[in-house]
Design a protein around this motif. Sequence first.
Motif, PDB file in Angstrom:
ATOM      1  N   VAL A 101      -9.110  -9.193  -7.209  1.00 37.83           N
ATOM      2  CA  VAL A 101     -10.363  -8.610  -7.707  1.00 37.83           C
ATOM      3  C   VAL A 101     -11.369  -8.479  -6.557  1.00 37.83           C
ATOM      4  CG1 VAL A 101     -12.272  -8.877  -9.321  1.00 37.83           C
ATOM      5  CG2 VAL A 101      -9.946  -9.510 -10.029  1.00 37.83           C
ATOM      6  N   SER A 102     -11.594  -7.228  -6.156  1.00 38.72           N
ATOM      7  CA  SER A 102     -12.385  -6.952  -4.944  1.00 38.72           C
ATOM      8  C   SER A 102     -13.804  -6.481  -5.248  1.00 38.72           C
ATOM      9  CB  SER A 102     -11.646  -5.906  -4.106  1.00 38.72           C
ATOM     10  OG  SER A 102     -11.249  -4.805  -4.906  1.00 38.72           O
ATOM     11  N   LYS A 103     -14.236  -6.615  -6.499  1.00 43.77           N
ATOM     12  CA  LYS A 103     -15.605  -6.193  -6.858  1.00 43.77           C
ATOM     13  C   LYS A 103     -16.635  -6.854  -5.953  1.00 43.77           C
ATOM     14  CE  LYS A 103     -16.228  -9.818 -10.296  1.00 43.77           C
ATOM     15  NZ  LYS A 103     -16.011 -10.202 -11.690  1.00 43.77           N
ATOM     16  N   THR A 104     -17.645  -6.106  -5.602  1.00 46.75           N
ATOM     17  CA  THR A 104     -18.761  -6.485  -4.709  1.00 46.75           C
ATOM     18  C   THR A 104     -18.359  -6.543  -3.227  1.00 46.75           C
ATOM     19  OG1 THR A 104     -18.671  -8.928  -4.601  1.00 46.75           O
ATOM     20  CG2 THR A 104     -19.757  -7.962  -6.550  1.00 46.75           C
ATOM     21  N   PHE A 105     -17.074  -6.505  -2.913  1.00 42.07           N
ATOM     22  CA  PHE A 105     -16.666  -6.544  -1.512  1.00 42.07           C
ATOM     23  C   PHE A 105     -16.448  -5.138  -0.963  1.00 42.07           C
ATOM     24  CE2 PHE A 105     -15.780 -10.792  -3.007  1.00 42.07           C
ATOM     25  CZ  PHE A 105     -16.306 -11.554  -1.965  1.00 42.07           C
ATOM     26  N   THR A 106     -16.815  -4.964   0.313  1.00 39.27           N
ATOM     27  CA  THR A 106     -16.708  -3.648   0.944  1.00 39.27           C
ATOM     28  C   THR A 106     -15.293  -3.416   1.456  1.00 39.27           C
ATOM     29  OG1 THR A 106     -17.280  -4.558   3.095  1.00 39.27           O
ATOM     30  CG2 THR A 106     -19.104  -3.747   1.733  1.00 39.27           C
ATOM     31  N   ALA A 107     -15.031  -2.178   1.860  1.00 40.41           N
ATOM     32  CA  ALA A 107     -13.718  -1.817   2.410  1.00 40.41           C
ATOM     33  C   ALA A 107     -13.358  -2.730   3.590  1.00 40.41           C
ATOM     34  CB  ALA A 107     -13.716  -0.358   2.842  1.00 40.41           C
ATOM     35  N   ASP A 108     -14.338  -3.072   4.403  1.00 48.25           N
ATOM     36  CA  ASP A 108     -14.072  -3.952   5.557  1.00 48.25           C
ATOM     37  C   ASP A 108     -13.472  -5.290   5.146  1.00 48.25           C
ATOM     38  OD1 ASP A 108     -14.965  -2.108   7.309  1.00 48.25           O
ATOM     39  OD2 ASP A 108     -16.909  -3.054   7.689  1.00 48.25           O
ATOM     40  N   ALA A 109     -13.918  -5.790   4.005  1.00 48.49           N
ATOM     41  CA  ALA A 109     -13.401  -7.074   3.528  1.00 48.49           C
ATOM     42  C   ALA A 109     -12.052  -6.898   2.837  1.00 48.49           C
ATOM     43  CB  ALA A 109     -14.407  -7.713   2.573  1.00 48.49           C
ATOM     44  N   ILE A 110     -11.807  -5.701   2.313  1.00 50.53           N
ATOM     45  CA  ILE A 110     -10.571  -5.453   1.564  1.00 50.53           C
ATOM     46  C   ILE A 110      -9.397  -5.164   2.511  1.00 50.53           C
ATOM     47  CG2 ILE A 110      -9.483  -3.888  -0.118  1.00 50.53           C
ATOM     48  CD1 ILE A 110     -12.341  -3.481  -1.305  1.00 50.53           C
TER      49      ILE A 110
ATOM     50  N   GLU B 263     -11.219  -3.792 -10.066  1.00 47.01           N
ATOM     51  CA  GLU B 263     -12.651  -3.522  -9.882  1.00 47.01           C
ATOM     52  C   GLU B 263     -13.280  -3.475 -11.265  1.00 47.01           C
ATOM     53  OE1 GLU B 263     -14.662  -2.975  -7.249  1.00 47.01           O
ATOM     54  OE2 GLU B 263     -13.166  -3.059  -5.648  1.00 47.01           O
ATOM     55  N   ASN B 264     -14.550  -3.868 -11.357  1.00 52.36           N
ATOM     56  CA  ASN B 264     -15.144  -3.848 -12.694  1.00 52.36           C
ATOM     57  C   ASN B 264     -16.170  -2.737 -12.910  1.00 52.36           C
ATOM     58  OD1 ASN B 264     -17.147  -5.004 -11.164  1.00 52.36           O
ATOM     59  ND2 ASN B 264     -17.786  -6.403 -12.791  1.00 52.36           N
ATOM     60  N   ARG B 265     -16.463  -1.969 -11.850  1.00 50.50           N
ATOM     61  CA  ARG B 265     -17.401  -0.857 -12.022  1.00 50.50           C
ATOM     62  C   ARG B 265     -16.826   0.426 -11.449  1.00 50.50           C
ATOM     63  NH1 ARG B 265     -23.458  -3.329 -11.151  1.00 50.50           N
ATOM     64  NH2 ARG B 265     -23.308  -4.756 -12.912  1.00 50.50           N
ATOM     65  N   VAL B 266     -16.808   1.448 -12.286  1.00 54.71           N
ATOM     66  CA  VAL B 266     -16.220   2.729 -11.887  1.00 54.71           C
ATOM     67  C   VAL B 266     -16.943   3.282 -10.655  1.00 54.71           C
ATOM     68  CG1 VAL B 266     -15.759   5.098 -12.624  1.00 54.71           C
ATOM     69  CG2 VAL B 266     -15.508   3.218 -14.267  1.00 54.71           C
ATOM     70  N   GLN B 267     -18.273   3.264 -10.728  1.00 59.50           N
ATOM     71  CA  GLN B 267     -19.066   3.861  -9.652  1.00 59.50           C
ATOM     72  C   GLN B 267     -18.822   3.164  -8.314  1.00 59.50           C
ATOM     73  OE1 GLN B 267     -20.360   6.405 -11.101  1.00 59.50           O
ATOM     74  NE2 GLN B 267     -20.906   7.265  -9.107  1.00 59.50           N
ATOM     75  N   GLU B 268     -18.817   1.841  -8.359  1.00 59.13           N
ATOM     76  CA  GLU B 268     -18.573   1.069  -7.133  1.00 59.13           C
ATOM     77  C   GLU B 268     -17.174   1.352  -6.583  1.00 59.13           C
ATOM     78  OE1 GLU B 268     -18.928  -3.225  -7.577  1.00 59.13           O
ATOM     79  OE2 GLU B 268     -17.790  -3.492  -5.723  1.00 59.13           O
ATOM     80  N   ALA B 269     -16.199   1.418  -7.476  1.00 60.59           N
ATOM     81  CA  ALA B 269     -14.815   1.657  -7.052  1.00 60.59           C
ATOM     82  C   ALA B 269     -14.671   3.037  -6.403  1.00 60.59           C
ATOM     83  CB  ALA B 269     -13.871   1.516  -8.239  1.00 60.59           C
ATOM     84  N   LEU B 270     -15.391   4.030  -6.961  1.00 62.23           N
ATOM     85  CA  LEU B 270     -15.338   5.386  -6.409  1.00 62.23           C
ATOM     86  C   LEU B 270     -15.867   5.429  -4.981  1.00 62.23           C
ATOM     87  CD1 LEU B 270     -16.575   7.713  -9.314  1.00 62.23           C
ATOM     88  CD2 LEU B 270     -14.390   7.861  -8.102  1.00 62.23           C
ATOM     89  N   GLY B 271     -16.744   4.502  -4.671  1.00 60.85           N
ATOM     90  CA  GLY B 271     -17.338   4.466  -3.341  1.00 60.85           C
ATOM     91  C   GLY B 271     -16.412   3.938  -2.260  1.00 60.85           C
ATOM     92  N   LYS B 272     -15.361   3.236  -2.612  1.00 60.57           N
ATOM     93  CA  LYS B 272     -14.509   2.681  -1.556  1.00 60.57           C
ATOM     94  C   LYS B 272     -13.022   3.015  -1.686  1.00 60.57           C
ATOM     95  CE  LYS B 272     -15.158  -1.756  -3.929  1.00 60.57           C
ATOM     96  NZ  LYS B 272     -15.653  -3.128  -3.881  1.00 60.57           N
ATOM     97  N   TRP B 273     -12.512   3.176  -2.909  1.00 63.83           N
ATOM     98  CA  TRP B 273     -11.062   3.276  -3.067  1.00 63.83           C
ATOM     99  C   TRP B 273     -10.424   4.625  -2.756  1.00 63.83           C
ATOM    100  CZ3 TRP B 273      -7.950  -0.573  -2.562  1.00 63.83           C
ATOM    101  CH2 TRP B 273      -8.429  -1.859  -2.801  1.00 63.83           C
ATOM    102  N   PRO B 274     -11.071   5.775  -2.993  1.00 61.51           N
ATOM    103  CA  PRO B 274     -10.381   7.029  -2.650  1.00 61.51           C
ATOM    104  C   PRO B 274      -9.948   7.054  -1.182  1.00 61.51           C
ATOM    105  CG  PRO B 274     -12.229   7.503  -4.079  1.00 61.51           C
ATOM    106  CD  PRO B 274     -12.317   6.030  -3.732  1.00 61.51           C
ATOM    107  N   GLU B 275     -10.810   6.566  -0.282  1.00 61.09           N
ATOM    108  CA  GLU B 275     -10.468   6.550   1.135  1.00 61.09           C
ATOM    109  C   GLU B 275      -9.371   5.523   1.445  1.00 61.09           C
ATOM    110  OE1 GLU B 275     -14.113   6.592   3.334  1.00 61.09           O
ATOM    111  OE2 GLU B 275     -13.038   6.255   5.243  1.00 61.09           O
ATOM    112  N   LEU B 276      -9.481   4.333   0.831  1.00 60.56           N
ATOM    113  CA  LEU B 276      -8.454   3.310   1.071  1.00 60.56           C
ATOM    114  C   LEU B 276      -7.094   3.770   0.552  1.00 60.56           C
ATOM    115  CD1 LEU B 276     -10.512   0.092   0.196  1.00 60.56           C
ATOM    116  CD2 LEU B 276      -9.659   0.762   2.470  1.00 60.56           C
ATOM    117  N   LYS B 277      -7.122   4.504  -0.574  1.00 64.93           N
ATOM    118  CA  LYS B 277      -5.859   5.010  -1.133  1.00 64.93           C
ATOM    119  C   LYS B 277      -5.195   6.005  -0.183  1.00 64.93           C
ATOM    120  CE  LYS B 277      -5.755   4.577  -6.171  1.00 64.93           C
ATOM    121  NZ  LYS B 277      -5.655   5.319  -7.445  1.00 64.93           N
ATOM    122  N   GLN B 278      -6.005   6.712   0.589  1.00 61.49           N
ATOM    123  CA  GLN B 278      -5.426   7.647   1.567  1.00 61.49           C
ATOM    124  C   GLN B 278      -4.844   6.903   2.760  1.00 61.49           C
ATOM    125  OE1 GLN B 278      -8.475  10.549   2.519  1.00 61.49           O
ATOM    126  NE2 GLN B 278      -7.642  11.929   0.961  1.00 61.49           N
TER     127      GLN B 278
END
Length: 237
Positions: free
Chosen positions: A46-55, A68-83
């Motif tokens: 569970v990576s909520k509140t943590f940035t891509a650098d920490a993930i 992740e528990n918030r859609v908006q927060e997840a959208l901010g980091k995961w599309p790039e990490l998924k790539q």
Amino acid sequence: MSIPISDHDNAGAPVSQQALANVRDRIAEAIHTSGRDDKAVELVAVSKTFTADAIIPVLEAGQRLFGENRVQEALGKWPELKQQYAGIKLHLIGALQSNKAGDAVGLFDVIETIDRPKIARAISTEMKRQGRDVELFVQVNTGAEPQKAGIMPEDTDQFVELCRNKIGLKIVGLMCIPPFDEEPSLHFALLSKLAERNRVEMLSMGMSSDFETAIAFGATHVRVGSAIFGQRTQRIV
Ligand SMILES: *Cc1c(COP(=O)(O)O)cnc(C)c1O
């Protein structure tokens, strides 16, 4: 002499990688102790509140399931990490508003928080519209806490039936978050019973403080945050 504060241990690996290895060991031990199959339990980090650098260190250590528990927060980091990393599977573990259903279906692979007809219908509509197949869990409010999301235990059978037969959703799991101040095992036992009765195969239960207990009660997914990433500075549950 002062001790420098570092997010790396002496061997140079990020603390989170050590913590991840430790959590994996504890999961394996709990699986063994309860006599279950080696592959019976999946770890959702569970990576909520943590940035891509920490993930990223946790991804580098091979972890691919994240919550992740918030859609908006997840959208901010995961599309790039998924790539950047193949094979990532994202679980939505927080309350979902129907106006975010489109974004949730687009980004997440598993939604664990289906808990009312309106959201079930919105998710169904979006899955058809986007042609995406998302795995769905029903969240059960096992402690019947008024402020908490989730369907009430006594309404669960009927709700699962509605999702399956009226809305056409395949419900594969149940999820719960026991009350903070109660013995979790009663809640895990209840969720397990509800799952069996409804022929639901997966059980998402157990967090940093109680995942071993959850495994003993049949968890197939444990959601572990702070034991891997450290304490969150923002208080979000
Ligand atoms: C934050 C959160 C977790 C992880 O909690 P930890 O105590 O940090 O392991 C698990 N499940 C849900 C639904 C959460 O919101």
